[in-house]
Design a protein around this motif. Structure first.
Motif, PDB file in Angstrom:
ATOM      1  N   GLY A 649       0.737  -1.276   0.017  1.00 20.85           N
ATOM      2  CA  GLY A 649       0.088  -0.189  -0.002  1.00 20.85           C
ATOM      3  C   GLY A 649       0.640   1.293   0.167  1.00 20.85           C
ATOM      4  N   ILE A 650       0.032   2.537   0.032  1.00 22.10           N
ATOM      5  CA  ILE A 650       0.567   3.658   0.184  1.00 22.10           C
ATOM      6  C   ILE A 650       0.446   4.626   1.265  1.00 22.10           C
ATOM      7  CG2 ILE A 650       0.952   5.925  -0.798  1.00 22.10           C
ATOM      8  CD1 ILE A 650      -0.438   4.644  -3.540  1.00 22.10           C
ATOM      9  N   TYR A 651       1.474   4.848   2.045  1.00 19.69           N
ATOM     10  CA  TYR A 651       1.377   5.602   3.426  1.00 19.69           C
ATOM     11  C   TYR A 651       1.199   6.920   2.948  1.00 19.69           C
ATOM     12  CZ  TYR A 651       2.400   1.474   5.957  1.00 19.69           C
ATOM     13  OH  TYR A 651       2.483   0.167   6.605  1.00 19.69           O
ATOM     14  N   VAL A 652       0.362   7.708   3.357  1.00 18.06           N
ATOM     15  CA  VAL A 652       0.033   9.238   3.083  1.00 18.06           C
ATOM     16  C   VAL A 652      -0.017  10.089   4.622  1.00 18.06           C
ATOM     17  CG1 VAL A 652      -1.630  10.861   2.132  1.00 18.06           C
ATOM     18  CG2 VAL A 652      -1.414   8.378   1.191  1.00 18.06           C
ATOM     19  N   GLU A 653       0.817  11.127   4.663  1.00 13.30           N
ATOM     20  CA  GLU A 653       0.931  11.859   5.707  1.00 13.30           C
ATOM     21  C   GLU A 653       0.193  13.096   5.444  1.00 13.30           C
ATOM     22  OE1 GLU A 653       4.050  14.426   7.360  1.00 13.30           O
ATOM     23  OE2 GLU A 653       4.559  12.793   8.321  1.00 13.30           O
ATOM     24  N   LEU A 654      -0.926  13.353   6.305  1.00 18.17           N
ATOM     25  CA  LEU A 654      -1.836  14.559   6.454  1.00 18.17           C
ATOM     26  C   LEU A 654      -1.108  15.801   6.951  1.00 18.17           C
ATOM     27  CD1 LEU A 654      -5.238  12.804   7.473  1.00 18.17           C
ATOM     28  CD2 LEU A 654      -4.173  13.171   5.178  1.00 18.17           C
ATOM     29  N   GLU A 655      -2.005  16.776   6.736  1.00 22.03           N
ATOM     30  CA  GLU A 655      -1.194  18.274   7.146  1.00 22.03           C
ATOM     31  C   GLU A 655      -1.100  18.307   8.862  1.00 22.03           C
ATOM     32  OE1 GLU A 655      -3.710  21.723   6.222  1.00 22.03           O
ATOM     33  OE2 GLU A 655      -5.466  20.620   6.592  1.00 22.03           O
ATOM     34  N   ASN A 656      -1.775  17.311   9.370  1.00 21.18           N
ATOM     35  CA  ASN A 656      -1.451  17.405  10.933  1.00 21.18           C
ATOM     36  C   ASN A 656      -0.487  16.514  11.208  1.00 21.18           C
ATOM     37  OD1 ASN A 656      -2.721  15.140  10.737  1.00 21.18           O
ATOM     38  ND2 ASN A 656      -4.743  15.525  11.694  1.00 21.18           N
ATOM     39  N   LYS A 657       0.319  16.119  10.341  1.00 16.53           N
ATOM     40  CA  LYS A 657       1.220  14.863  10.347  1.00 16.53           C
ATOM     41  C   LYS A 657       0.905  13.423  10.761  1.00 16.53           C
ATOM     42  CE  LYS A 657       4.591  18.227  10.308  1.00 16.53           C
ATOM     43  NZ  LYS A 657       5.286  18.451   9.072  1.00 16.53           N
ATOM     44  N   ILE A 658      -0.237  13.244  10.735  1.00 15.77           N
ATOM     45  CA  ILE A 658      -0.912  11.744  11.043  1.00 15.77           C
ATOM     46  C   ILE A 658      -0.796  11.263   9.780  1.00 15.77           C
ATOM     47  CG2 ILE A 658      -3.165  10.575  11.604  1.00 15.77           C
ATOM     48  CD1 ILE A 658      -3.705  12.803  13.713  1.00 15.77           C
ATOM     49  N   GLU A 659      -0.446   9.937  10.001  1.00 13.62           N
ATOM     50  CA  GLU A 659      -0.074   8.982   8.744  1.00 13.62           C
ATOM     51  C   GLU A 659      -1.249   7.922   8.627  1.00 13.62           C
ATOM     52  OE1 GLU A 659       3.928   7.650   6.800  1.00 13.62           O
ATOM     53  OE2 GLU A 659       3.367   6.187   8.593  1.00 13.62           O
ATOM     54  N   GLY A 660      -1.618   7.526   7.535  1.00 11.72           N
ATOM     55  CA  GLY A 660      -2.684   6.584   7.354  1.00 11.72           C
ATOM     56  C   GLY A 660      -2.202   5.754   6.070  1.00 11.72           C
ATOM     57  N   MET A 661      -3.084   4.604   5.772  1.00 13.79           N
ATOM     58  CA  MET A 661      -2.599   3.918   4.691  1.00 13.79           C
ATOM     59  C   MET A 661      -3.767   3.613   3.539  1.00 13.79           C
ATOM     60  SD  MET A 661      -0.664   0.161   4.289  1.00 13.79           S
ATOM     61  CE  MET A 661      -2.178  -0.726   4.413  1.00 13.79           C
ATOM     62  N   ILE A 662      -3.300   3.708   2.161  1.00 16.96           N
ATOM     63  CA  ILE A 662      -4.304   3.314   1.085  1.00 16.96           C
ATOM     64  C   ILE A 662      -3.927   1.866   0.915  1.00 16.96           C
ATOM     65  CG2 ILE A 662      -5.199   3.851  -1.058  1.00 16.96           C
ATOM     66  CD1 ILE A 662      -4.113   6.603  -0.859  1.00 16.96           C
ATOM     67  N   PRO A 663      -4.771   0.849   1.335  1.00 13.54           N
ATOM     68  CA  PRO A 663      -4.145  -0.547   0.921  1.00 13.54           C
ATOM     69  C   PRO A 663      -4.087  -0.573  -0.444  1.00 13.54           C
ATOM     70  CG  PRO A 663      -6.007  -0.595   2.500  1.00 13.54           C
ATOM     71  CD  PRO A 663      -5.815   0.875   2.073  1.00 13.54           C
ATOM     72  N   ILE A 664      -3.344  -1.256  -1.020  1.00  9.99           N
ATOM     73  CA  ILE A 664      -2.975  -1.576  -2.406  1.00  9.99           C
ATOM     74  C   ILE A 664      -4.217  -2.220  -3.362  1.00  9.99           C
ATOM     75  CG2 ILE A 664      -2.259  -3.980  -2.506  1.00  9.99           C
ATOM     76  CD1 ILE A 664       0.110  -2.552  -4.488  1.00  9.99           C
ATOM     77  N   SER A 665      -5.225  -3.051  -2.261  1.00  7.79           N
ATOM     78  CA  SER A 665      -6.476  -3.658  -3.107  1.00  7.79           C
ATOM     79  C   SER A 665      -7.441  -2.414  -3.291  1.00  7.79           C
ATOM     80  CB  SER A 665      -6.985  -4.375  -1.965  1.00  7.79           C
ATOM     81  OG  SER A 665      -7.447  -3.893  -0.617  1.00  7.79           O
ATOM     82  N   GLU A 666      -7.118  -1.069  -2.517  1.00  6.57           N
ATOM     83  CA  GLU A 666      -8.079  -0.177  -3.057  1.00  6.57           C
ATOM     84  C   GLU A 666      -7.734   0.586  -4.344  1.00  6.57           C
ATOM     85  OE1 GLU A 666     -10.931   0.768  -1.311  1.00  6.57           O
ATOM     86  OE2 GLU A 666     -10.390  -1.126  -0.570  1.00  6.57           O
ATOM     87  N   LEU A 667      -6.615   0.470  -4.773  1.00  8.21           N
ATOM     88  CA  LEU A 667      -6.224   0.841  -5.983  1.00  8.21           C
ATOM     89  C   LEU A 667      -6.626   0.213  -7.046  1.00  8.21           C
ATOM     90  CD1 LEU A 667      -2.397   1.944  -5.202  1.00  8.21           C
ATOM     91  CD2 LEU A 667      -4.531   3.479  -5.061  1.00  8.21           C
ATOM     92  N   ASP A 668      -8.039   0.073  -7.381  1.00  6.51           N
ATOM     93  CA  ASP A 668      -8.513  -0.897  -8.173  1.00  6.51           C
ATOM     94  C   ASP A 668      -8.572  -0.640  -9.781  1.00  6.51           C
ATOM     95  OD1 ASP A 668     -10.288   1.126  -8.052  1.00  6.51           O
ATOM     96  OD2 ASP A 668     -11.885  -0.218  -7.008  1.00  6.51           O
TER      97      ASP A 668
END
Length: 728
Positions: A649-668
């Motif tokens: 997946g892809i890790y994404v950091e928001l402007e408040n420095k909190i990081e989450g992930m887009i699982p690769i299965s969601e890139l459909d």
């Protein structure tokens, strides 16, 4: 080493540097070509064409470490031979989210991939022996765990699931199994509670290990239970044994006159502490006095913890075991009982306190004219929070403004000189939370180091450096006495080359010719990217290319600070290595003989391991609070930057420095392939890319507090919202 006069192969790419990791790989590769050969550090250095004294010293350290880790035999003083090689290699298990593992071994140039079915009950962090299969062309090493040499842990924290006749504990972290708990071994644990289980059996053919509940932590979602669960996950304590607390309570706050009479008295010299607003344990104080010759006497006064914590006592044993205080989002788990950390040892204002001090005479250019190390007594005149000291520095008015301004002026000069000598300036922004009385995060804010922080940092660095030089920097004729150093290896040459390739897409580059050139150009780069969109990704990758600092009696210098000698002397309330340093310094000042090196090397290794555990627990608590905070933002769209790219997946950091992930299965919209060298995912058909540092809009999709997991989806059309980020 294969034949006489033959150079070792596998030299690193031309980055002007060998680091420990690269040297270990090259030395082992060379010895495998001639397994019967006995070598010393001079022969290895000659074989590799290493002529500079610094790297030759590093070769000596690497040979000692390879012997410590069981790869080489010490056949005579300074002479080593390869241990007889079988069809297996030794390594450490690193579990992956998909269920397989990498086994990382010094014996191979890349990890061995081990499928879940071939792990044979091996777990994260275990030291194992792996049979390596015949290698297929253009494929990774693959293998099977043949023996578990050393278990990383047997105690796990997790959530209880109770059914009619039995229960399971689902462990937190990278664990690929549940623990079977017989009903009679539940120890009162109820369904859904957080608990600690110990594995006591794992039959060869059983899918799950068998265990028993050792401690019930509380209900899932309760803040105290969750924080205690994080500590337990990393095998860190959350309370002191009663006998340790009782022993600490017997130590008096009052200082007997006989404890003062042989100390240098600073009680009439202006002295103060500068610490975080919520701090209670004050390790260090600064004093300042103008001398008759126009120079300045600066005292760096450190709590004399070892005066109170004596060897062979239960308080000492507990401090050594813990090795460090642990700083979670909402609490501190101290190394020493509160009676000592916040009372007896803490340099509180308006109280006489015993210290171990480094006292410097500095001229107006912050050059050291004299220095003195020894036992002192002080009386702090004022306790400053960083914010209060900062206000005095900015306005020029307030308590002890003359002293603060002069200390800041000297600190700025020390700092400038340090950077001219090659220190690297990593000024990372910290993420902090405003938390209510139940531990719920209400808002996120950022904390940045200002002049008051840098003032304290500079004088602590000065004391640490000069203490290390005082013991370690001896003439060639004398061997330095055993001491505890804070060491930092050179960067991984391959990672630096990859980093340099990546930053070229932003129009940047660093020099890779010598360690000094790397440091200078890296500082220039970090200054250049400040305030730009790519700042965070460039800083993050630069840090990832660096080695981790550690403790050792085998000094190799501190690369990041560009110090040949460095130690930790300034925080004995919260770090056990500083207590070791105080004891050794006191012993050597009194003319004592050199201490046992192996004893202290073992203690250094333990302290480094505990420091890593504490850092992981701190990160885990931050991640928990980030996910908890984002529960109220599910369904909202925010702008972010791609902060990590993996094959899951892809890790994404928001402007408040909190990081989450887009699982690769969601890139459909395509089948995406992970391009590790270029930090990107590439669509097989569309050639669409998702690359590190790229701006992207995401929708907060789901949160999982149990797994500390925050998942996003791509937001292709919706307009992003913004966070309100209060100033601290």
């Amino acid at each position: 080493m294969a034949k006489k006069n033959k150079k070792l192969r596998s030299k690193p790419r031309k980055t002007g540097t060998f680091n420990k990791k690269k040297l270990k790989s090259v030395i082992l590769s060379g010895l495998y070509e001639d397994p019967g050969k006995t070598v010393n550090y001079r022969q290895v250095s000659g074989s590799l064409g290493i002529k500079d004294p610094e790297t030759r010293k590093l070769v000596d350290v690497v040979l000692q470490e390879l012997a410590d880790d069981g790869y080489l035999d010490l056949v005579a003083r300074g002479k080593y031979k390869l241990k007889a090689r079988t069809g297996t290699v030794c390594g450490i298990v690193e579990m992956q989210p998909q269920g397989f593992a990498y086994v990382v071994s010094e014996e191979l140039d890349r990890p061995v991939v081990v499928s879940s079915r071939n792990l044979n009950h091996a777990m994260e962090g275990d030291k194992v022996q792996v049979h390596v299969f015949a290698r297929r062309k253009k494929h990774d090493y693959e293998g099977e765990v043949k023996e578990i040499l050393e278990r990383a842990k047997s105690v796990f924290v997790g959530t209880i699931q109770v059914s009619k006749n039995y229960a399971f504990l689902t462990p937190a972290g990278k664990v690929g199994f549940d623990i079977f708990i017989p009903k009679e071994k539940l120890n009162g644990a109820k369904d859904g509670q957080k608990a600690i289980a110990e594995i006591n059996d794992w039959p060869p053919n059983a899918r799950n290990p068998f265990g028993e509940i050792k401690e019930v932590l509380g209900d899932t979602g309760d803040n105290d239970a969750e924080m205690h669960a994080i500590l337990a996950e990393f095998e860190l304590p959350h309370i002191f044994p009663e006998n340790v607390d009782r022993a600490a309570e017997k130590i008096p706050l009052e200082i007997p006159e006989e404890d003062i009479k042989n100390r240098r008295d600073f009680r009439k010299t202006t002295t103060f502490t500068i610490d975080p607003l919520d701090a209670k344990d004050f390790d260090d104080a600064l004093s300042l006095k103008k001398l008759s010759n126009g120079n300045w006497e600066v005292g760096v006064h450190i709590a004399d913890v070892t005066h109170y914590v004596r060897p062979n006592t239960i308080i000492e044993d507990e401090a050594r075991s813990r090795a460090t205080s642990v700083y979670l989002v909402d609490r501190v788990v101290p190394m020493l009982p509160e009676r000592l950390s916040n009372g007896v040892c803490s340099l509180r204002p308006n109280e006489d306190k015993l210290c171990f001090s480094a006292v410097f005479e500095l001229n107006e250019n912050a050059e050291i004219k004299k220095e003195w190390f020894g036992k002192t007594v002080i009386h702090s005149d004022r306790r400053f929070a960083y914010e209060e000291a900062q206000e005095v520095i900015e306005t020029g008015t307030g308590d002890f403004s003359e002293e603060l301004l002069k200390l800041n002026e000297l600190a700025v000069k020390l700092r400038n000189n340090r950077f001219k000598s090659g220190s690297i300036a990593f000024d990372r922004v910290e993420i902090k939370f405003n938390i209510d009385e139940k531990g719920k995060p209400l808002s996120v804010y950022f904390k940045e180091a200002k002049e008051a922080n840098k003032l304290i940092e500079e004088f602590m660095l000065l004391a640490n450096k000069r203490v290390a030089e005082f013991i370690g920097d001896v003439s060639d004729k004398n061997k330095a006495k055993t001491f505890v150093y804070r060491i930092h290896d050179k960067p991984d040459p391959d990672k630096l080359v990859s980093f340099n390739t990546f930053i070229k897409r932003f129009g940047y580059g660093i020099q890779l010719t010598t360690p000094k050139a790397i440091a200078t150009s890296l500082n220039n780069l970090l200054n250049t990217v400040k305030g730009k969109n790519e700042q965070n990704v460039v800083e993050t990758l630069a840090i990832r290319s660096m080695a981790k600092a550690a403790y050792s009696t085998r000094n190799i210098g501190h690369y990041g600070l560009s110090f040949e000698y460095y130690t930790h002397f300034t925080s004995p309330i919260r770090r056990y290595p500083d207590m070791m340093v105080h004891r050794l310094l006191e012993k050597y000042l009194a003319g004592g003989r050199s201490a046992n090196e192996q004893k202290y090397e073992d203690l250094c290794k333990h302290s480094s391991d505990m420091e890593a555990r504490a850092a992981n627990a701190e990160r885990s608590s931050i991640k928990y609070k980030q996910v908890e905070f984002m529960q109220d933002h599910v369904g909202k769209v925010y702008a972010g930057v791609i902060s990590g790219v993996t094959d899951w997946g892809i890790y994404v950091e928001l402007e408040n420095k909190i990081e989450g992930m887009i699982p690769i299965s969601e890139l459909d919209d395509d089948f995406y392939i992970f391009d590790e060298r270029n930090y990107m995912l590439v669509g097989r058909h569309s050639r669409k890319t998702y690359q590190l540092g790229e701006s992207i809009n995401v929708k907060v999709w789901r949160t999982n507090l149990e797994r500390k997991q925050l998942d996003f989806r791509l937001a292709r059309t919706e307009k992003p919202e913004t966070f309100e980020i209060p100033t601290p």
